[in-house]
Motif scaffolding. Structure first.
Motif, short mmCIF file in Angstrom:
data_model
loop_
_atom_site.label_atom_id
_atom_site.label_comp_id
_atom_site.label_asym_id
_atom_site.label_seq_id
_atom_site.Cartn_x
_atom_site.Cartn_y
_atom_site.Cartn_z
N LEU A 272 0.82 -1.21 0.00
CA LEU A 272 0.00 0.00 0.00
C LEU A 272 0.85 1.26 0.00
O LEU A 272 0.37 2.34 -0.27
N PHE A 298 -6.56 3.07 -1.40
CA PHE A 298 -7.20 1.75 -1.53
C PHE A 298 -7.38 1.03 -0.19
O PHE A 298 -8.03 0.00 -0.13
N GLY A 299 -6.74 1.54 0.87
CA GLY A 299 -6.87 0.89 2.16
C GLY A 299 -5.67 1.12 3.04
O GLY A 299 -4.91 2.08 2.83
N ASN A 300 -5.48 0.27 4.04
CA ASN A 300 -4.32 0.41 4.91
C ASN A 300 -3.91 -0.93 5.48
O ASN A 300 -4.69 -1.86 5.56
N VAL A 301 -2.62 -1.01 5.84
CA VAL A 301 -2.07 -2.24 6.42
C VAL A 301 -1.54 -1.93 7.81
O VAL A 301 -0.95 -0.88 8.04
N GLU A 302 -1.77 -2.87 8.73
CA GLU A 302 -1.17 -2.77 10.07
C GLU A 302 -0.48 -4.09 10.38
O GLU A 302 -1.09 -5.15 10.33
N LEU B 73 -4.14 -6.17 -5.40
CA LEU B 73 -3.85 -5.83 -4.01
C LEU B 73 -4.07 -7.03 -3.10
O LEU B 73 -3.17 -7.42 -2.33
N PHE B 77 -1.01 -9.31 -1.30
CA PHE B 77 -1.00 -9.38 0.16
C PHE B 77 -1.08 -10.84 0.62
O PHE B 77 -0.28 -11.29 1.45
N ASN B 103 -0.07 -11.56 12.99
CA ASN B 103 0.09 -10.17 13.39
C ASN B 103 -0.11 -9.17 12.25
O ASN B 103 0.28 -8.02 12.35
N SER B 104 -0.70 -9.65 11.13
CA SER B 104 -0.90 -8.79 9.97
C SER B 104 -2.37 -8.44 9.81
O SER B 104 -3.24 -9.27 10.05
N GLU B 105 -2.61 -7.24 9.35
CA GLU B 105 -3.99 -6.82 9.11
C GLU B 105 -4.02 -5.83 7.96
O GLU B 105 -3.24 -4.89 7.94
N ILE B 106 -4.89 -6.07 7.00
CA ILE B 106 -5.06 -5.11 5.92
C ILE B 106 -6.53 -4.74 5.82
O ILE B 106 -7.41 -5.58 6.04
N ASN B 107 -6.78 -3.49 5.54
CA ASN B 107 -8.14 -3.03 5.24
C ASN B 107 -8.17 -2.57 3.81
O ASN B 107 -7.37 -1.71 3.42
N ILE B 108 -9.04 -3.16 3.02
CA ILE B 108 -9.12 -2.78 1.61
C ILE B 108 -10.50 -2.19 1.33
O ILE B 108 -11.52 -2.77 1.71
N LEU B 109 -10.51 -1.02 0.68
CA LEU B 109 -11.78 -0.43 0.28
C LEU B 109 -12.27 -1.18 -0.95
O LEU B 109 -11.64 -1.14 -2.00
#
Lengths: 373, 373
Positions: A272, A298-302, B73, B77, B103-109
Motif C-alpha cells: 500500500l 485503496f486501504g491500509n495495512v497494520e 492488491l 498481500f 500479526n498482519s492486518e489489511i483493510n481494503i476499500l
C-alpha cells in the motif's frame, strides 16, 4: 588460428566476457569478442572501454592467431551446440571464422584483431590479495546502496578504502549509506571509487572455489585477477563524502527484531506504500512491539512485530524500499535498529546470535527517515 | 461476510482467477475479484467479459456475504502471508474488507458485489465429458498455430469439431496449420471456434490429478467445468476454413528424422535466419542426408542431419519459426516431413516408434514453404 576446444569451456568463457560487450557503442568492433589462441590457451576479451574482462581456458592450438567476432552470434551458436562436444575453430586470412562441431558448421565474418583495444589490461600499481568470499560479502553488503542515476557520478560507485589493515566498502545515494568492513593482510593505504557495474560483474564471476584473488590499483584503474579471469575497470574521479562523520552513536532507542519478521511485514505494508512517492511506511516502536503501518486511497495495512527494546518509544517514517534493500541482503537472523529521534537517521546492524546477541560492528546501514506529521 | 480460510487455499484460488482480471478495462469493477462466501465455500470470480473464471474452495463461513476487491492488491498481500496460516476475512456494510492473519492486518476499500457481472456463468447447451489429459494435448498441439493479430479474428481461435466420436482441434494463421484429433465418447456434433487466450488459461489450470471434465457448448459460449473451477468464454463468430480440403497426401518425398537432431540444427541455423524477414532456412534433402542452411550479412550456417528417405531429392525453404514451434511441442522422438514439391506445403507428422515407425495419423502440421531462387 586453428584450435580444438571443449564446448563447455568455450561456452563458459564466452558467458564470462559477454557482460563487458557494449550493446550500444559508437565503435562497432566493441560489439565483438577478441579471440586469441596462443601457448595452448584460448584467450577471450571483451571491453566497453570502462569495464574489460579477459578470460583464459585450455585448448589445443594447432596454429596461433586472433580475430574479433560478433559476441552475440558466437555466444548463441556455441550455447546451442551439444554439451561437452569438441569444437574446431579455424580462421582465414580475410578474417572469416569457421566453427565446426559434429554435423554443424558456421562461418562468421569477423574483424581484424589489430583494431581491437587490448592495451588497458596491463594495469600497474599497488597490489593486495583478498579472499574471494570476503570480497563477495564486501560487495554484496554495499553495492545496492549506490546511486542509480548519474546526477552525482561518484555515488554510482563504491568507495574502497584500506588503512590500518582494515578494508572498508562504502556506498551511498543521498538517502541511505552502507558501510562494510573486513580485516585485510595489506599494510598499504588505498582509497578509490569503483563503479558499481564493475562490482556486480565481479559478484557474478567469483566462484566459491576460486582461490585468493589479487587486486591491483593504479591512478586510473583497478583490476581483479582471479584464477583464469582478469577484470579491469576505470575508477570514478572525485572526492568521496566523509562517511565516518555521518555515523552517530548517541542512540535514544535501540530495538532488535527477527530479520524475517520485519522483512515480511514491511513487504506486506509496502503493497500500500507504493502509491506514495516515498513508499512511506511508519514504524511505531512502543514497549515490546513494533507496529508497521501504511495507507493509500485503496486501504491500509497494520503489522505487529515483537521486539526487544532499550530506550524511548518512537514513531518514525521510512521509505520501505530502503529498508527492504537492506533486509533482503543481510544474513543474520536478527537485526537492530538504532534511533536518535524521528527526524534523524536510523542506523541498522546485524546481530550475531553466537556472540550472545552482540551487534556486529563490521557492517552499518544508515537510512534517512521520511518526515511524518 | 465473516470467514476463516487457509492461506494456501486462498492463494491458490486467487492465482486461478487472476488471469481473467482485466488489466485495462473501461469498467473499473472488472479490475477486482468477486469474493462470495456461502454454504461453507469461498467462491472467487473474475471476468473480462470475454473470459470468466470461477473457483470454489472450502472455508469456514461464520457469516455469508459478498464483495468485490482489487485483484492485484489482495493477491499480492495474501501471497506474502505466512504459508499455511489461517486467514480471517470480514467485511463491513460500507464495502470495507478486513483481512487478519497472525500479526498482519489489511483493510481494503472494496465495491458492492451487486455491480459485478456474474450472470454469464450460467451456460446451458450441449454437454460432453473429456479426460483432462486429452484436452491438454489437443490444446498444446494446436493453439500455437493460431494467428496473433486480429486481422482475421476467427484465426485467433481454435476450431473445436466433434463428429463420428472424433474430437478435432484446428488452428491456422495463413502460413501453417495444426490439426489434432482424438477419440471422444460423445455421439453429438459440435463445431465452435474458441479464442486461443481461453485455451491457454485452461492449459494453465488443468492439473494432472483433475478427474473428468465437462464441456458445455451453447450458441454463444463454451464453458469448461473442472473439479473446483469453471472457465467460461465467448465463442468467435464466423465460418472456419475447410481445413480438410487443405490436407494432401500425394507426397513425392517422405523423410524421417530424429526430432532433437532437426530441432537443434534449425535452432542454430535460425541464429543467422533472424535478419531475414522470413527467418529463411533452406532444407536440402539428398539421399540419406538433410542439409540445413541459412545465411545473412554476418555469415552462414550449414547443418547436416541423417534421415531415412523415400522418394525424390528436394531443396525447399521455410520460415524457421514455423518449424520450431512444431518441433518444440511434439513429444515423439522421430518426425516425418511429407513433401509434394518445393512450392507446395509440407506436412509434418509424429512417428510412433512402438508401432514400428508408423506415422501417427491423429496429428498433422502443415507449413507453407518460402520460395527460394
Amino acid at each position: 588460428m586453428k584450435i580444438k576446444v571443449n564446448q563447455n569451456d568455450l561456452n563458459k568463457s564466452i558467458n564470462i566476457v559477454q557482460k563487458a560487450v557494449s550493446s550500444r557503442t559508437p565503435l562497432p568492433i566493441l560489439s565483438g569478442i577478441l579471440i586469441e589462441a596462443k601457448d595452448n590457451m584460448l584467450i577471450l576479451t571483451a571491453t566497453d572501454l570502462e569495464l574489460g574482462i579477459k578470460t583464459y581456458s585450455p585448448c589445443e592450438v594447432e596454429e596461433e592467431g586472433s580475430i574479433v567476432v560478433h559476441a552475440k552470434l558466437i555466444g548463441d551458436f556455441v550455447r546451442k551446440l551439444p554439451s561437452n562436444s569438441y569444437v574446431y575453430i579455424e580462421t582465414t586470412e580475410n578474417n572469416n571464422m569457421e566453427i565446426k562441431c559434429l554435423n554443424s558448421e558456421i562461418n562468421i565474418l569477423g574483424n581484424s584483431s589489430e583494431e581491437y583495444p587490448n592495451d588497458t589490461f596491463n594495469n600497474q600499481g599497488n597490489s593486495f590479495m583478498i579472499k574471494p568470499d570476503k570480497l563477495r560479502k564486501l560487495i554484496k553488503y554495499t553495492y545496492f546502496a549506490t546511486a542509480q542515476d548519474n546526477i552525482k557520478p561518484i555515488f554510482t560507485g563504491c568507495l574502497i578504502e584500506i588503512k590500518n589493515n582494515i578494508c572498508t566498502f562504502v556506498a551511498l545515494d543521498g538517502y541511505r549509506m552502507a558501510v562494510k568492513k573486513d580485516k585485510i593482510d595489506y599494510d598499504g593505504e588505498v582509497s578509490v571509487i569503483v563503479p558499481s557495474k564493475t562490482l556486480v560483474e565481479i559478484l557474478r564471476i567469483i566462484e566459491e572455489d576460486t582461490d585468493n584473488l589479487e587486486v591491483i590499483v593504479s591512478e586510473s584503474h583497478v583490476s581483479f585477477k582471479l584464477d583464469n579471469t582478469i577484470i579491469i575497470s576505470n575508477l570514478l574521479e572525485g572526492k568521496f563524502i566523509d562517511y565516518e562523520g555521518i555515523i552517530k552513536d548517541n542512540y535514544v532507542t535501540v530495538a532488535s527484531v527477527e530479520t524475517s519478521d520485519i522483512r515480511d511485514s514491511i513487504e506486506r505494508a509496502s503493497l500500500l506504500a507504493k502509491d506514495d512517492k516515498n513508499n512511506l511506511v511508519i514504524l511505531d516502536i512502543k514497549e515490546n512491539n513494533m507496529q508497521i503501518n501504511s495507507a493509500s486511497e485503496f486501504g491500509n495495512v497494520e503489522e505487529n512485530v515483537p521486539i526487544d527494546k532499550n530506550g524511548e518509544d518512537i514513531k518514525i517514517g521510512f521509505n520501505s524500499k530502503y529498508l527492504l534493500d537492506f533486509l533482503k541482503v543481510i544474513e543474520s537472523e536478527r537485526v537492530s535498529l538504532n534511533l536518535i529521534g524521528k527526524n534523524n537517521p536510523c542506523f541498522m546492524k546485524e546481530i550475531n546470535e553466537e556472540k550472545e546477541g552482540q551487534e556486529e560492528n563490521d557492517f552499518i546501514y544508515m537510512v534517512l527517515p521520511v518526515r511524518i506529521s
